[in-house]
Each structure stands twice: as structure tokens, then as C-alpha cells.
Enzyme design. Structure first.
Site, PDB file in Angstrom:
ATOM      1  NE  ARG A 102     -13.082  32.825  79.715  1.00  0.00           N
ATOM      2  CZ  ARG A 102     -13.132  32.861  78.389  1.00  0.00           C
ATOM      3  NH1 ARG A 102     -12.008  32.906  77.699  1.00  0.00           N
ATOM      4  NH2 ARG A 102     -14.284  32.847  77.756  1.00  0.00           N
ATOM      5  CG  ASP A 117     -17.105  36.615  69.200  1.00  0.00           C
ATOM      6  OD1 ASP A 117     -17.490  35.460  69.460  1.00  0.00           O
ATOM      7  OD2 ASP A 117     -16.551  37.348  70.026  1.00  0.00           O
ATOM      8  CG  HIS A 177     -10.006  36.453  73.398  1.00  0.00           C
ATOM      9  ND1 HIS A 177      -9.020  35.776  74.096  1.00  0.00           N
ATOM     10  CD2 HIS A 177     -11.004  35.537  73.179  1.00  0.00           C
ATOM     11  CE1 HIS A 177      -9.409  34.534  74.308  1.00  0.00           C
ATOM     12  NE2 HIS A 177     -10.593  34.352  73.753  1.00  0.00           N
ATOM     13  CD  GLN A 207      -9.771  32.303  69.517  1.00  0.00           C
ATOM     14  OE1 GLN A 207     -10.175  31.645  70.478  1.00  0.00           O
ATOM     15  NE2 GLN A 207      -9.426  31.731  68.363  1.00  0.00           N
ATOM     16  NE  ARG A 258      -6.940  30.508  72.674  1.00  0.00           N
ATOM     17  CZ  ARG A 258      -7.977  30.729  73.506  1.00  0.00           C
ATOM     18  NH1 ARG A 258      -9.221  30.649  73.058  1.00  0.00           N
ATOM     19  NH2 ARG A 258      -7.770  31.040  74.763  1.00  0.00           N
ATOM     20  CB  CYS A 297     -13.104  33.216  68.810  1.00  0.00           C
ATOM     21  SG  CYS A 297     -14.537  34.158  69.382  1.00  0.00           S
TER      22      CYS A 297
END
Length: 317
Positions: free
Chosen positions: A119, A237, A146, A149, A304, A276
Site C-alpha cells: 500500500r 469517493d 486501487h 477495491q 474485499r 470504497c
């Protein structure tokens, strides 16, 4: 077939971005994710290993340059369900913080672990890790994309609405790392993507050109109402991410892109809302939307685990 740690006999199978893999491979991952979730229905306990425990004795190194809730917990649970283990590594705890190169870190972790999840605050760190690692590297998030996700998001849409091919997904907000992975997914999974972004936060012409050159219906405009009308899924988001240092300016630019009840009402009947997380109620989305009957954000967060189990299973064979 797999190789011993540190061996270069076979090239590792990295999961770096959705656009780097073909549609058939990605489809197989999602089908596997759906199947594994169904099989968990009769197993008590989130960390009880699956019956086959295919990853017994295997270790996933989780390297975090950015804080995380869902990425950390979901990967940890995914490995536990597969019978494996995880090691948590924060950036400030590693020798990276004292000047060791990403390449050297990749080489060392490859001798200790079976896979590496990164990450990263900088996408180039992910690319360099994959270049020098001799075990699979998974993109847990970067400033550019990402993909884990969005794989979970596609899985969630299919659970609720059936196959995603031909569906319409509307994105409201800045063209950030999530939006870029949505563009990649639209091309690979064959759905229409409509992005509504402020003029200053639009996707690049090159991104749209790439998607359309692949025969995909991806469009960008500056009006949320245009993107959402008739959509099957509406997603957004947070307006200000950890890497943004112009929060107040971004909030002003994005003020007209909030997902409200009235906006969602213009989507198709039964349209779902995704986010997300983390969410900021009253900014990018009304509380009545994210906590309402059309929201699938909690299923999305749970998925996830299963999307990442399928990704890890593909990486480690």
C-alpha cells in the site's frame, strides 16, 4: 507449480493493475471469489481456514506506507481463511525510512515471504518492488490506482444485479486512483462507465482515448446529472485523500458532485450505491444515501476479503 523463495526459475505473477491482465484471467478471479464466498456460508468464524487451507505454511508480507483499515484487515482475514499468515510492516518501521532502496527491500522480503502486498504513497514504489521481487507483488493501493477495491466493487455489483457486462456505472467526483481503476475495469469487464468530474479534476484525454480504442464506452463530463441518469450503479469517493494538500479548494470544486437522494433517484430503478470508504457524510454523499436501502457499501467492504483471496490464489497458484 510454484518456486522456492528467492528462486527466479519462474517469473512471479504480480497483481499490479487491472489493465495489465486480460479479461479471461480477471473473469476467472471473480468467478473464484464468488465461489469462495458461497463456500464460507457453512464455516463458523471469520479466521477459520477454508477446508482445503491451500496456503498453510505460506506468509504474506503487508507493507504499508499509508494508514489503512479495510486493506489491512481484509488481507489479514483473507490469508487466515486460506490457511496462511501475515506480517505487518509499516514504512516507518522498515529500513526504507533510513535510506534502504525499495529494490533491496524487495530482494530481502522475497527470501522471507511467499508474497508481498504494498500500500504505497507512490506508484513507482510498487513498480520497483515488483521489478526486484522474486515472489508475487499485489497492489493494495497507490496514488494512481486501487485495483483490489474495484475488483471487490465489480463482485458486489454482480451479487446484486447479475453479470456486469452491459451495465452502466456512474462515477461522481475527482478522477483519482479509484476512478482510474474503474476505467481499467470497464475495458476488461465490458460495462459502460460515465465519469462526472469537475473540469480541473477530469481524467486525461489519453486515459479516455485508451479506453475507447479498446471498444469500451467510457465518457467524462462535468455534470453529475448526465452521468447518473439511467445508471445501474452510482459510486464515489472521499473528496480529500491523504495525499491532497489543497482540501478546501477541492471541496469547493466538488460541491456540485455530492450523491444525493434526488440525484440517485434519476438512476435506474433498483440502482445501487457504492463507496470504497472511509466516507464523509454531508460531503461526497448524503447520509440518507449511504445508510439507505440502495447502499451496498457494507457488502462491498466484506467482498474485499473474497476478491483478495481470489487474487492471492491466482498469484500463488
Amino acid at each position: 507449480m510454484s518456486t522456492r523463495r528467492g528462486s527466479s526459475a519462474l517469473a512471479p505473477k504480480h497483481f499490479l493493475d487491472i489493465d495489465r491482465l486480460d479479461a479471461k484471467t480477471l473473469r476467472a478471479m471473480l468467478d473464484h471469489a464468488h465461489a469462495m464466498k458461497k463456500r464460507r456460508a457453512n464455516i463458523e468464524g471469520r479466521v477459520t481456514p477454508d477446508a482445503s487451507a491451500p496456503f498453510a505454511g505460506r506468509v504474506l508480507a503487508m507493507l504499508f506506507e499509508r494508514p489503512s483499515t479495510r486493506t489491512r484487515v481484509s488481507f489479514q482475514i483473507a490469508m487466515a481463511q486460506l490457511g496462511g499468515e501475515t506480517i505487518l510492516l509499516r514504512g516507518e518501521e522498515l529500513q526504507l525510512g533510513r535510506g534502504e532502496t525499495v529494490a533491496d527491500t524487495a530482494r530481502v522480503l522475497s527470501r522471507y515471504c511467499d508474497a508481498i502486498m504494498v500500500r504505497a504513497s507512490n506508484h513507482q514504489h510498487l513498480i520497483e518492488m515488483a521489478e526486484f521481487a522474486t515472489v508475487p507483488v499485489v497492489n493494495g493501493l497507490t496514488d494512481r490506482t486501487h485495483p483490489c477495491q474495484v475488483m471487490a466493487d465489480v463482485m458486489t455489483i454482480e451479487e446484486k444485479l447479475g453479470p456486469i457486462r452491459g451495465k452502466i456505472v456512474a462515477w461522481c467526483g475527482a478522477c483519482n486512483n479509484m476512478a482510474q481503476s474503474w476505467i481499467h475495469a470497464a475495458v476488461r469487464f465490458g460495462f459502460e462507465l460515465r465519469l462526472a468530474c469537475p473540469a480541473e479534476l477530469q481524467p486525461t484525454p489519453e486515459m479516455i482515448s485508451w479506453a475507447t480504442s479498446q471498444g469500451c464506452k467510457v465518457s467524462a463530463n462535468t455534470r453529475a446529472a448526465v452521468a447518473v441518469r439511467g445508471a445501474d450503479c452510482v459510486t464515489t469517493d472521499t473528496w480529500v485523500s491523504m495525499s491532497d494538500n489543497d482540501g478546501e479548494r477541492r471541496k469547493k470544486l466538488l460541491a456540485g458532485f455530492q450523491v444525493t437522494r434526488s440525484l440517485l433517484a434519476t438512476a435506474n430503478a433498483g440502482a445501487m450505491f457504492l463507496h470504497c470508504l472511509p466516507a464523509h457524510r454531508g460531503e461526497e454523499v448524503e447520509a440518507e444515501v449511504i445508510d439507505g436501502p440502495q447502499s451496498a457499501v457494507w457488502d462491498e467492504a466484506e467482498n474485499r476479503v473474497y476478491a483478495q483471496k481470489a487474487i492471492l490464489a491466482w498469484c500463488l497458484g
